[in-house]
Enzyme design. Structure first.
Site, PDB file in Angstrom:
ATOM      1  N   GLY A 143       0.869  -1.187   0.000  1.00 55.04           N
ATOM      2  CA  GLY A 143       0.000   0.000   0.000  1.00 55.04           C
ATOM      3  C   GLY A 143       0.900   1.229   0.000  1.00 55.04           C
ATOM      4  CB  ALA A 144       2.585   3.029  -2.586  1.00 57.36           C
TER       5      ALA A 144
ATOM      6  CB  VAL B 286      -0.852   4.684   6.176  1.00 56.25           C
ATOM      7  CG1 VAL B 286      -0.113   4.002   7.327  1.00 56.25           C
ATOM      8  CG2 VAL B 286      -2.099   5.383   6.700  1.00 56.25           C
TER       9      VAL B 286
ATOM     10  NE  ARG C 138     -12.687   6.198   9.851  1.00 56.40           N
ATOM     11  CZ  ARG C 138     -13.060   6.582  11.056  1.00 56.40           C
ATOM     12  NH1 ARG C 138     -14.329   6.612  11.374  1.00 56.40           N
ATOM     13  NH2 ARG C 138     -12.170   6.929  11.933  1.00 56.40           N
TER      14      ARG C 138
ATOM     15  CB  VAL D 120      -1.863  -0.445   8.912  1.00 60.47           C
ATOM     16  CG1 VAL D 120      -2.278   0.995   9.188  1.00 60.47           C
ATOM     17  CG2 VAL D 120      -0.474  -0.695   9.486  1.00 60.47           C
TER      18      VAL D 120
ATOM     19  CG  ASN E   4      -9.191   1.118   9.994  1.00 55.33           C
ATOM     20  OD1 ASN E   4      -9.035   0.454  11.023  1.00 55.33           O
ATOM     21  ND2 ASN E   4      -8.842   2.386   9.870  1.00 55.33           N
TER      22      ASN E   4
ATOM     23  NE  ARG F 174      -5.866   9.763  16.140  1.00 54.45           N
ATOM     24  CZ  ARG F 174      -6.298   8.974  15.181  1.00 54.45           C
ATOM     25  NH1 ARG F 174      -7.077   7.935  15.472  1.00 54.45           N
ATOM     26  NH2 ARG F 174      -5.993   9.205  13.923  1.00 54.45           N
TER      27      ARG F 174
ATOM     28  CG  HIS G 146      -8.470   1.396  15.323  1.00 52.11           C
ATOM     29  ND1 HIS G 146      -8.109   2.470  16.106  1.00 52.11           N
ATOM     30  CD2 HIS G 146      -8.320   1.820  14.039  1.00 52.11           C
ATOM     31  CE1 HIS G 146      -7.759   3.481  15.333  1.00 52.11           C
ATOM     32  NE2 HIS G 146      -7.888   3.115  14.073  1.00 52.11           N
TER      33      HIS G 146
HETATM   34  P1  NAI Z   1      -4.731   5.456   0.828  1.00 49.78           P
HETATM   35  O1  NAI Z   1      -5.952   5.398   0.022  1.00 49.78           O
HETATM   36  O2  NAI Z   1      -3.912   6.687   0.824  1.00 49.78           O
HETATM   37  O3  NAI Z   1      -3.769   4.230   0.409  1.00 49.78           O
HETATM   38  C1  NAI Z   1      -4.199   2.942   0.231  1.00 49.78           C
HETATM   39  C2  NAI Z   1      -3.353   2.333  -0.879  1.00 49.78           C
HETATM   40  O4  NAI Z   1      -3.702   0.937  -0.988  1.00 49.78           O
HETATM   41  C3  NAI Z   1      -3.598   2.951  -2.252  1.00 49.78           C
HETATM   42  O5  NAI Z   1      -2.384   3.452  -2.805  1.00 49.78           O
HETATM   43  C4  NAI Z   1      -4.174   1.809  -3.086  1.00 49.78           C
HETATM   44  O6  NAI Z   1      -3.791   1.867  -4.432  1.00 49.78           O
HETATM   45  C5  NAI Z   1      -3.587   0.603  -2.361  1.00 49.78           C
HETATM   46  N1  NAI Z   1      -4.275  -0.640  -2.664  1.00 49.78           N
HETATM   47  C6  NAI Z   1      -5.590  -0.873  -2.821  1.00 49.78           C
HETATM   48  N2  NAI Z   1      -5.815  -2.157  -3.115  1.00 49.78           N
HETATM   49  C7  NAI Z   1      -4.611  -2.768  -3.155  1.00 49.78           C
HETATM   50  C8  NAI Z   1      -4.183  -4.101  -3.397  1.00 49.78           C
HETATM   51  N3  NAI Z   1      -5.068  -5.054  -3.665  1.00 49.78           N
HETATM   52  N4  NAI Z   1      -2.888  -4.366  -3.347  1.00 49.78           N
HETATM   53  C9  NAI Z   1      -1.968  -3.399  -3.074  1.00 49.78           C
HETATM   54  N5  NAI Z   1      -2.318  -2.120  -2.823  1.00 49.78           N
HETATM   55  C10 NAI Z   1      -3.619  -1.803  -2.873  1.00 49.78           C
HETATM   56  O7  NAI Z   1      -5.149   5.080   2.332  1.00 49.78           O
HETATM   57  P2  NAI Z   1      -4.329   5.333   3.667  1.00 49.78           P
HETATM   58  O8  NAI Z   1      -4.711   6.635   4.243  1.00 49.78           O
HETATM   59  O9  NAI Z   1      -2.902   5.043   3.406  1.00 49.78           O
HETATM   60  O10 NAI Z   1      -4.943   4.188   4.618  1.00 49.78           O
HETATM   61  C11 NAI Z   1      -4.714   2.836   4.329  1.00 49.78           C
HETATM   62  C12 NAI Z   1      -5.546   1.941   5.227  1.00 49.78           C
HETATM   63  O11 NAI Z   1      -5.087   2.058   6.568  1.00 49.78           O
HETATM   64  C13 NAI Z   1      -7.040   2.271   5.257  1.00 49.78           C
HETATM   65  O12 NAI Z   1      -7.781   1.075   5.335  1.00 49.78           O
HETATM   66  C14 NAI Z   1      -7.181   3.060   6.532  1.00 49.78           C
HETATM   67  O13 NAI Z   1      -8.482   3.029   7.053  1.00 49.78           O
HETATM   68  C15 NAI Z   1      -6.201   2.332   7.410  1.00 49.78           C
HETATM   69  N6  NAI Z   1      -5.726   3.091   8.566  1.00 49.78           N
HETATM   70  C16 NAI Z   1      -5.644   2.411   9.739  1.00 49.78           C
HETATM   71  C17 NAI Z   1      -5.151   3.021  10.868  1.00 49.78           C
HETATM   72  C18 NAI Z   1      -5.043   2.251  12.133  1.00 49.78           C
HETATM   73  O14 NAI Z   1      -4.913   2.847  13.184  1.00 49.78           O
HETATM   74  N7  NAI Z   1      -5.059   0.931  12.096  1.00 49.78           N
HETATM   75  C19 NAI Z   1      -4.737   4.432  10.853  1.00 49.78           C
HETATM   76  C20 NAI Z   1      -4.807   5.040   9.545  1.00 49.78           C
HETATM   77  C21 NAI Z   1      -5.302   4.370   8.439  1.00 49.78           C
HETATM   78  C1  2OP Z   2      -7.654   6.519  12.321  1.00 51.33           C
HETATM   79  O1  2OP Z   2      -7.950   6.201  13.474  1.00 51.33           O
HETATM   80  C2  2OP Z   2      -8.640   5.981  10.139  1.00 51.33           C
HETATM   81  O2  2OP Z   2      -8.209   4.304  11.717  1.00 51.33           O
HETATM   82  C3  2OP Z   2      -7.802   5.514  11.231  1.00 51.33           C
HETATM   83  O3  2OP Z   2      -7.233   7.644  12.028  1.00 51.33           O
END
Ligand code: NAI
Ligand code: 2OP
Length: 311
Positions: A9-10, A13, A82, A118, A120, A151, A175
């Site tokens: 996932g590039a 995050v 989200r 990571v 969600n 936080r 979470h």
């Molecule tokens: P983002 O949309 O910026 O990046 C997600 C990336 O995943 C995209 O570049 C997309 O092309 C890629 N992707 C989608 N399907 C794929 C696949 N099959 N194989 C490889 N790559 C694929 O999203 P962001 O902000 O980076 O968040 C990523 C995830 O992390 C989300 O599900 C978000 O809710 C979750 N998250 C979880 C947190 C936690 O505390 N656990 C905190 C922040 C985000």
């Molecule tokens: C957060 O807590 C979306 O899970 C992510 O910011």
């Protein structure tokens, strides 16, 4: 040979995390995404920052899991994030399919890695990765508690006008909105928080923590938080790479600990070179135990929905 870490996932995050790990310079890095050019471009950009910042690890961007082969640690951030008005749970069905495929690919090429989830909804995705990988439970964990705790600590420090480094806390559970900040384990420079902030105000800070992710989504409008999330993952990676035996709240597979069985939930764990080396079964008040159970029930609902969908 330098150790190898893959970030799947590039996006926000994954990209930010790769930057944080590059600046630590303790591993060669592979950034994988399904979008052609995205990981290649970000990896090359990060590589070109090396001469300025002073790191010399290799950073590769790829759409092919063969490039991730034999990674020691794989962090999965792929999936949908989200948008305003969406809960983390709204991402369930889309992200479960993504996590299933990603995990199969990761396991095929890095069968001995430690897998940090990571994406969600975090606890449900960790459950899916654990199930699909067949990895032992010490090698699959999820990042959420470190972020939720960060936080909470930030808001407490703001309230008391003290350094965040003087705050100590633990946020457990899933979470989501039902996460459980543990007030009896929260202190500032060793002073119990209940002596420093009145009950009603503390309840407001707890509620703000529980909605901490949504607050950022509301500001950003097009996505969710990534600076604090990537910093939180990097702290977990440090604990594994340096075998720190650090106690951090992480999503772990529970087999009876805290009265929860067969489910991922956020609990304090000891993190070292083997991943989760111990689940620290700290004593909870009856109210906190009840709240943790409620939070685990919310995770179970999602896991049941995934199981039904997979049949
Ligand atoms: P983002 O949309 O910026 O990046 C997600 C990336 O995943 C995209 O570049 C997309 O092309 C890629 N992707 C989608 N399907 C794929 C696949 N099959 N194989 C490889 N790559 C694929 O999203 P962001 O902000 O980076 O968040 C990523 C995830 O992390 C989300 O599900 C978000 O809710 C979750 N998250 C979880 C947190 C936690 O505390 N656990 C905190 C922040 C985000
Ligand atoms: C957060 O807590 C979306 O899970 C992510 O910011």
């Amino acid at each position: 040979m330098r150790r190898k870490i893959t970030v799947v996932g590039a996006g926000n995050v994954g990209g930010t995390l790769t930057q944080r790990l590059a600046e630590r310079n303790y591993a060669d890095l592979v950034l994988i995404d399904i979008v052609e050019g995205l990981p290649q471009g970000k990896a090359l950009d990060l590589l070109q920052a090396g001469p300025v910042v002073g790191y010399d690890c290799n950073i590769t961007g790829s759409n092919n899991y063969e490039d991730s082969a034999n990674s020691d640690i794989v962090i999965v951030t792929s999936g949908v994030a989200r948008k305003p008005g969406m809960s983390r749970d709204d991402l369930l069905y889309t992200n479960m399919e993504i996590i299933k495929t990603v995990t199969q690919n990761v396991v095929k090429h890095s069968p001995k890695c430690i897998l940090i989830m990571v994406s969600n909804p975090l606890d449900a995705m960790a459950q899916m990765a654990h199930h699909v990988s067949g990895f032992p439970k010490n090698r699959v964990l999820g990042m959420a508690g470190v972020l939720d705790t960060a936080r909470f600590r930030t808001f407490l420090a703001q309230e008391l006008k003290v350094s965040v480094t003087d705050t100590q806390a633990f946020v457990l559970g899933g979470h989501g909105d039902t996460m459980v900040p543990l007030l009896d384990y929260t202190s500032v420079a060793g002073v119990p928080i209940k002596q420093l902030i009145p009950k009603e105000r503390l309840a407001e800070i707890v509620e703000r923590t529980q909605n901490g992710g949504a607050e950022i989504v509301k500001h950003l409008k097009t996505g969710s938080a990534f600076y604090a999330p990537s910093a939180s993952v990097a702290q977990m990676v440090d604990a594994i790479v340096y075998d720190q035996k650090k106690i951090l709240p992480c999503a772990a597979y529970l087999e009876g600990e805290f009265g929860i069985r067969g489910l991922f939930a956020g609990v304090p764990v000891k993190l070292g070179k083997n991943g989760i080396e111990q689940i620290m079964e700290i004593k909870l008040s009856p109210d906190e135990q009840k709240a943790l159970q409620k939070s685990a029930d919310a995770v179970k609902e999602l896991v049941d929905l995934m199981s039904a969908k997979m049949k």
